[in-house]
Design a protein around this motif. Structure first.
Motif, PDB file in Angstrom:
ATOM      1  N   SER A 152      55.286  -2.846  29.072  1.00 27.19           N
ATOM      2  CA  SER A 152      54.252  -1.850  28.288  1.00 27.19           C
ATOM      3  C   SER A 152      54.582  -1.706  27.013  1.00 27.19           C
ATOM      4  O   SER A 152      55.591  -1.767  26.433  1.00 27.19           O
ATOM      5  CB  SER A 152      54.589  -0.324  29.009  1.00 27.19           C
ATOM      6  OG  SER A 152      53.467   0.565  28.470  1.00 27.19           O
ATOM      7  N   HIS A 190      51.890   0.327  25.179  1.00 35.58           N
ATOM      8  CA  HIS A 190      50.933   1.617  24.854  1.00 35.58           C
ATOM      9  C   HIS A 190      50.957   2.457  26.217  1.00 35.58           C
ATOM     10  O   HIS A 190      50.718   2.115  27.280  1.00 35.58           O
ATOM     11  CB  HIS A 190      49.550   1.224  24.773  1.00 35.58           C
ATOM     12  CG  HIS A 190      48.457   2.225  24.180  1.00 35.58           C
ATOM     13  ND1 HIS A 190      47.194   1.934  23.840  1.00 35.58           N
ATOM     14  CD2 HIS A 190      48.942   3.454  23.893  1.00 35.58           C
ATOM     15  CE1 HIS A 190      46.873   3.266  23.573  1.00 35.58           C
ATOM     16  NE2 HIS A 190      47.883   4.149  23.412  1.00 35.58           N
ATOM     17  N   SER A 219      47.402  -0.626  29.089  1.00 36.55           N
ATOM     18  CA  SER A 219      46.831  -2.029  28.974  1.00 36.55           C
ATOM     19  C   SER A 219      46.585  -2.190  30.778  1.00 36.55           C
ATOM     20  O   SER A 219      45.366  -3.055  30.814  1.00 36.55           O
ATOM     21  CB  SER A 219      48.007  -2.932  28.599  1.00 36.55           C
ATOM     22  OG  SER A 219      48.332  -2.461  27.361  1.00 36.55           O
ATOM     23  N   THR A 262      45.868  -3.419  23.091  1.00 36.25           N
ATOM     24  CA  THR A 262      45.114  -2.767  24.321  1.00 36.25           C
ATOM     25  C   THR A 262      43.401  -3.056  23.953  1.00 36.25           C
ATOM     26  O   THR A 262      43.012  -2.522  23.043  1.00 36.25           O
ATOM     27  CB  THR A 262      45.491  -1.189  24.508  1.00 36.25           C
ATOM     28  OG1 THR A 262      46.742  -1.297  24.536  1.00 36.25           O
ATOM     29  CG2 THR A 262      44.890  -0.998  25.688  1.00 36.25           C
ATOM     30  N   CYS A 314      40.840  -0.167  23.021  1.00 42.11           N
ATOM     31  CA  CYS A 314      41.189   0.865  21.965  1.00 42.11           C
ATOM     32  C   CYS A 314      40.983   0.336  20.592  1.00 42.11           C
ATOM     33  O   CYS A 314      41.496  -0.572  19.994  1.00 42.11           O
ATOM     34  CB  CYS A 314      42.581   1.038  22.309  1.00 42.11           C
ATOM     35  SG  CYS A 314      42.944   1.758  23.716  1.00 42.11           S
TER      36      CYS A 314
END
Length: 353
Positions: free
Chosen positions: A65, A67, A91, A201, A204
């Motif tokens: 990860s 975000h 994501s 991502t 975003c």
């Protein structure tokens, strides 16, 4: 999950699927002709099983990860107010962890991010977006740090925060129950690194908490106790926690995500667990309920450690015997023992003429 149950597994799987989509319990009772207590027991049993599955599949440190978004849900129960803190990977839309408490304080946030830390790999580059709750920045900093040995020899390791950890705070100002202004601030990290992690991502462009708020709406719609006005509010925290794991685990493994299934992402029906590379197919409800969880490894018992004081003091001093001291002398085993009782008279001695 099916051990000891006499009902058909297919019927139990259908009932659990309806419960995961927020179907009222009374509707299931009338549709299948079951007892209300039976359906409630199945729901509780499936929820505990889903909690173990989530721990065995997601909380293994395999989620790459970069975000994360976190937020809380305020719910009303019977004579209590409950706070449910949730966190997700943006994501992959993977639900990472949740915590339930009656107080919205730093203990609730600490428990949440301790579970999040067990899910994520040690990437040292992470963007966390939260609301304006003051407990978030300190809790995130306490969680995402590693032990670093700076000096050779004896001494404890230093705890250093991940170098590329970025924390963004989004505060929404409302007026007459409508959002009129949004304040975005970078609490920790550099703006360049935070923007780089944000653009990794898809979809975003700026700091927000819209993804976790969408997940909050999904959990509210599927967990009957979280509806705004209801006559079946939860009376215990365990009920909400079990329902959270039941819906969260099925959300990750069993139900394809609408946005991830689009051409812009994967182009085929995809669950959050598939997007996070935790599984390669969509799990059916029966497969989830039949999933076998490996028992925890047995660890040999370690010998008790002797304290430093006992090592310096030398051999232990024998304890004084308890009880009253012995006054009679110890008998000699070579001397024959005197027979006890009165001597027995012979037949001739008792005969009289």
């Amino acid at each position: 999950m099916f051990e000891g149950l006499r009902t058909e597994e297919e019927k139990i799987a259908i009932v659990v699927t309806l419960l995961c989509y927020g179907c009222p319990l009374q509707a299931i009772v009338h549709a299948f002709g079951l007892d209300e207590r039976t359906v409630a027991a199945w729901q509780k049993r499936a929820a505990k099983h889903c909690q173990r599955v989530h721990s065995a599949v997601v909380e293994q440190g395999k989620v790459a990860s970069h975000h994360i978004q976190a937020d809380e849900i305020r719910a009303k129960g019977r004579k209590l107010i409950v706070w449910i803190a949730l966190a997700m990977d943006v994501s992959t839309r993977l639900w990472l962890a949740g915590a339930v408490s009656q107080q919205r304080d730093h203990r609730l946030i600490d428990r949440l991010f301790q579970h999040v830390r067990t899910c994520c790999q040690c990437m040292h580059a992470l963007l966390v977006c939260t609301d304006g709750f003051a407990a978030y920045p300190k809790s995130i900093v306490r969680t995402f740090r590693e032990k670093v040995k700076k000096q050779a020899g004896r001494g404890r390791c230093c705890l250093e925060v991940w170098p590329d950890l970025c924390i963004a705070t989004i505060i929404k100002h409302t007026k007459n129950k409508r959002v009129v202004e949004i304040t975005r601030a970078l609490t920790r990290g550099t703006a360049e690194k935070a923007q780089e992690l944000l653009l990794m991502t898809k979809g975003c462009q700026q700091f927000n908490t819209s993804f976790i708020e969408r997940l909050n709406g999904t959990i509210r719609s599927r967990l009957a106790s979280l509806t705004r006005k209801c006559r079946h509010a939860a009376a215990r925290l365990e009920t909400l926690e079990e329902g959270m794991y039941l819906i969260g685990c099925t959300y990750n493994l069993c139900f394809p995500h609408h946005e991830l299934s689009k051409t812009a992402h994967f182009g085929c029906p995809t669950t959050p667990a598939m997007a996070a590379s935790l599984t390669d197919h969509i799990w059916s409800m029966s497969e989830l309920l039949r999933y076998k969880i490996a028992p925890s490894p047995f660890g040999a018992r370690q010998p008790a450690k002797r304290s430093r004081k006992s090592l310096v003091a030398g051999p232990p001093v024998p304890k004084r015997p308890r009880g009253r001291p012995r006054t009679r002398p110890i008998p000699d085993p070579s001397v024959p023992k005197r027979p006890r009782g009165r001597p027995r008279k012979s037949a001739l001695a008792t005969f009289t003429v």
